[in-house]
Scaffold this active site. Structure first.
Site, PDB file in Angstrom:
ATOM      1  N   ASP A 137     -13.684 -19.778 -41.432  1.00 26.79           N
ATOM      2  CA  ASP A 137     -14.325 -20.228 -42.659  1.00 26.79           C
ATOM      3  C   ASP A 137     -13.869 -21.663 -42.912  1.00 26.79           C
ATOM      4  OD1 ASP A 137     -15.520 -20.090 -45.342  1.00 26.79           O
ATOM      5  OD2 ASP A 137     -13.440 -19.995 -46.013  1.00 26.79           O
ATOM      6  N   ASP A 197     -14.186 -23.826 -46.371  1.00 33.55           N
ATOM      7  CA  ASP A 197     -13.584 -24.096 -47.678  1.00 33.55           C
ATOM      8  C   ASP A 197     -12.597 -23.002 -48.064  1.00 33.55           C
ATOM      9  OD1 ASP A 197     -15.326 -26.308 -47.852  1.00 33.55           O
ATOM     10  OD2 ASP A 197     -16.909 -25.030 -48.642  1.00 33.55           O
TER      11      ASP A 197
END
Length: 204
Positions: free
Chosen positions: A38, A40
């Protein structure tokens, strides 16, 4: 940023970028043949939210070290990221790409980037916890979802991994809910520990 490629049918509308000199996965071994992150909150600090400014990118602890370990083992690495700021009218594609370029300046080359640009209400097949981003990245890099791992900071990340048939590892932050930690199949205190656990070098 590298040129965009066409997303597969199971992730319509996703933005897919694959490096032309991507790492070739190892044919054997117990470790994952692909590790997806991922963006952020996992690779970068999610502050400000909906960040479109490369100058505001700040890395999470041990991000570089974790990627160095994977690259030394010749494990392809990629990013799968919900970018609902685009669908909400807060970000442009050029801004998302510019932030990705800055992350690569700080962390080195990724073999693939896959973004979901849709707002939550769009009902798309790519927004995590749907499996579309994970499946698209694995397909683009020639790795079976079952040989893929996903590292993220919230339940949607490990949910997308599970939906795709991949292994999920949660690295909690201040925004991770207790119930997400309790439900995660594997939890690690930081990115480096998550990578070591996937390589069989420590617990998660």
């Amino acid at each position: 940023m590298i040129a965009a490629a066409e997303a597969p049918a199971f992730a319509p509308g996703a933005w897919l970028y694959v490096h032309p000199e991507r790492t070739r996965p190892r044919p054997d071994g117990d470790a994952p043949r692909l590790v997806l992150f991922d963006r952020d909150g996992t690779l970068t600090v999610d502050d400000p939210p909906y960040n479109g400014d490369p100058a505001s990118v700040r890395l999470r602890p041990s991000a570089r070290e974790a990627l160095d370990v994977l690259r030394a083992e010749h494990v392809p690495v990629g990013v799968v990221s919900n970018q609902s700021g685009v669908g909400r009218g807060l970000l442009t594609r050029a801004q998302v790409e510019s932030v990705a370029d800055r992350i690569e300046q700080l962390l080195g080359r990724f073999d693939a980037w896959v973004f979901c640009p849709h707002a939550p209400a769009a009902g798309c097949a790519c927004r995590k916890p749907a499996p579309g981003l994970v499946l698209a990245a694995a397909d683009a890099l020639g790795v079976a979802p079952g040989d893929t791992a996903v590292i993220g900071d919230i339940g949607a990340d490990v949910g997308a991994a599970a939906a795709a048939g991949a292994t999920g590892v949660l690295v909690p932050t201040a925004v991770t809910r207790p119930e997400e930690i309790a439900a995660a199949p594997r939890v690690a205190p930081d990115l480096l520990a998550a990578v070591h656990s996937l390589l069989g070098r420590g617990p998660a």
